[in-house]
Design a protein around this motif. Structure first.
Motif, PDB file in Angstrom:
ATOM      1  N   TRP A 175       0.590  -1.472  -0.274  1.00 41.28           N
ATOM      2  CA  TRP A 175      -0.016  -0.097   0.033  1.00 41.28           C
ATOM      3  C   TRP A 175       0.640   1.709  -0.109  1.00 41.28           C
ATOM      4  O   TRP A 175      -0.023   1.965   0.277  1.00 41.28           O
TER       5      TRP A 175
ATOM      6  N   SER B 135      -0.613   4.788  -1.547  1.00 36.64           N
ATOM      7  CA  SER B 135      -1.397   4.730  -1.496  1.00 36.64           C
ATOM      8  C   SER B 135      -2.540   5.756  -1.028  1.00 36.64           C
ATOM      9  O   SER B 135      -2.365   5.865   0.559  1.00 36.64           O
ATOM     10  N   ASP B 136      -3.702   6.190  -1.308  1.00 42.93           N
ATOM     11  CA  ASP B 136      -4.764   6.959  -0.572  1.00 42.93           C
ATOM     12  C   ASP B 136      -6.312   6.775  -0.832  1.00 42.93           C
ATOM     13  O   ASP B 136      -6.969   7.337  -0.057  1.00 42.93           O
TER      14      ASP B 136
ATOM     15  N   SER C  29      -7.833   5.872  -3.456  1.00 47.82           N
ATOM     16  CA  SER C  29      -8.942   6.511  -4.395  1.00 47.82           C
ATOM     17  C   SER C  29      -9.474   5.675  -5.404  1.00 47.82           C
ATOM     18  O   SER C  29      -8.729   4.406  -5.340  1.00 47.82           O
TER      19      SER C  29
ATOM     20  N   ALA D  87      -7.476   5.817   4.862  1.00 46.79           N
ATOM     21  CA  ALA D  87      -7.662   5.806   3.635  1.00 46.79           C
ATOM     22  C   ALA D  87      -8.742   6.848   3.210  1.00 46.79           C
ATOM     23  O   ALA D  87      -9.846   6.779   2.451  1.00 46.79           O
ATOM     24  N   PRO D  88      -8.073   8.580   2.774  1.00 48.00           N
ATOM     25  CA  PRO D  88      -8.770   9.934   3.074  1.00 48.00           C
ATOM     26  C   PRO D  88      -9.521  10.173   2.126  1.00 48.00           C
ATOM     27  O   PRO D  88     -10.324  10.688   1.607  1.00 48.00           O
ATOM     28  N   GLN D  89      -9.282   9.059   0.157  1.00 45.97           N
ATOM     29  CA  GLN D  89      -9.652   9.214  -0.748  1.00 45.97           C
ATOM     30  C   GLN D  89     -10.785   8.565  -1.213  1.00 45.97           C
ATOM     31  O   GLN D  89     -11.304   8.166  -2.308  1.00 45.97           O
TER      32      GLN D  89
ATOM     33  N   LEU E 136      -6.001   0.300   0.811  1.00 44.51           N
ATOM     34  CA  LEU E 136      -5.588   0.945   0.477  1.00 44.51           C
ATOM     35  C   LEU E 136      -4.497  -0.154  -0.310  1.00 44.51           C
ATOM     36  O   LEU E 136      -3.755   0.503  -1.439  1.00 44.51           O
TER      37      LEU E 136
ATOM     38  N   SER F 194      -6.784   0.413  -3.888  1.00 44.59           N
ATOM     39  CA  SER F 194      -6.433   1.341  -4.710  1.00 44.59           C
ATOM     40  C   SER F 194      -5.393   1.693  -5.350  1.00 44.59           C
ATOM     41  O   SER F 194      -5.328   1.579  -6.953  1.00 44.59           O
ATOM     42  N   LYS F 195      -4.881   0.519  -4.824  1.00 49.19           N
ATOM     43  CA  LYS F 195      -2.931   0.171  -5.258  1.00 49.19           C
ATOM     44  C   LYS F 195      -2.663  -0.985  -6.405  1.00 49.19           C
ATOM     45  O   LYS F 195      -1.919  -0.734  -7.346  1.00 49.19           O
TER      46      LYS F 195
END
Length: 291
Positions: free
Chosen positions: A46, A49-50, A52, A112-114, A256, A259-260
């Motif tokens: 991760w 990663s955020d 997204s 995971a802010p996004q 995370l 997302s990646k």
């Protein structure tokens, strides 16, 4: 190919082939972007990663979308009965009459802010709810194609086990991964005891990214769950303890990873989560450390 295989229509059955099979003499193998897993580290899993592109649904008491630690919701829904006494899932204001769901959503957002967060209210006061409402909300979330569903709840009522088990398997094969908290008491409950979900109990370390693999299931992983600072309705923050708050830590880490590595299937994701755990030995004989 850009569409994920599990989101496409199933291929037609080929005459003369067993059910669910593929005739490679008549159809080419489908392209699949394999995520190679030669040596898993937390950085590989991760790093950078955020969250997204990952959609997460929190089934709980609702979520206060305006809370600073939640940062807004994609959708806010509630399971309720219509005029014909049928359970339906409908949009509602992003509020939380209890606080439990807000706490879980805030943890996920902090890691995971996004991510795109949605809430489905199936509990009313943090404890009370019906099995039927849980089944309706969970079925809806699976059909909507969420990548992750956080279930910081369980039921001890065995009559709901078969239906919950069926939903857990449906989610697994649709690549919708359920992360479920273990019961806080040493009792049998569901769905965290199902092998098709990621089951989580607590550890008492302060680092939110520290988690451990448990070689003695049914709880497969330990996430931060003791004296956790959590969001609470009214824009507040409190400290609370429970497996309920360990599960969203693992949900956030899973977000995370997805997302990646968006092509990961549930069994791949669970394998990566295991291999990247802080207590799992790496290939060079050491243990993973957070980088």
């Amino acid at each position: 190919m850009t569409q994920l295989p599990w989101r496409r229509e199933r291929r037609e059955h080929y005459p003369g082939m067993p059910a669910w099979s593929l005739s490679t003499s008549r159809a080419a193998l489908e392209e699949f972007h394999v995520s190679r897993q030669e040596e898993i580290t937390q950085q590989w899993a991760w790093g950078g990663s955020d969250g997204s592109g990952v959609r997460v649904c929190v089934l709980d008491t609702g979520v206060e979308g305006a809370h600073p630690r939640v940062g807004g919701l994609e959708r806010s829904l509630v399971v309720s009965r219509d005029e014909d006494d049928r359970l339906t899932v409908t949009d509602c204001d992003p509020v939380d009459p209890a606080g439990h769901g807000t706490a879980c959503a805030g943890i996920i957002r902090s890691l995971a802010p996004q991510v795109l967060l949605s809430s489905v209210r199936v509990l009313t006061d943090g404890k009370a709810g019906t099995g039927a409402a849980l089944l309706a909300g969970l079925g809806w979330a699976i059909d909507q194609g969420y990548d992750l569903i956080n279930l910081s709840l369980s039921t001890t009522r065995s009559e709901f086990q078969p239906a919950l088990h069926e939903l857990a398997d449906r989610a697994y094969f649709r690549r919708c991964l359920m992360v479920a908290s273990a019961h806080n008491m040493p009792v049998l409950s569901f769905p965290w005891t199902f092998s098709s979900v990621i089951s989580v109990a607590s550890h008492d370390q302060a680092d939110p990214m520290t988690y451990y693999y448990n070689p003695n299931p049914p709880a497969e992983f330990y996430g931060r769950g003791v004296r956790v600072p959590v969001a609470w309705p009214g824009g507040r923050e409190i400290h609370s303890t429970g497996n309920s708050f360990a599960a969203p830590h693992i949900t956030g880490i899973c977000a995370l990873i997805l997302s990646k590595h968006p092509w990961m299937t549930p069994f791949q994701l669970k394998s990566v989560l295991y291999l990247a755990a802080n207590n799992v030995t790496s290939l060079n004989g050491g243990t993973h450390v957070r980088t």
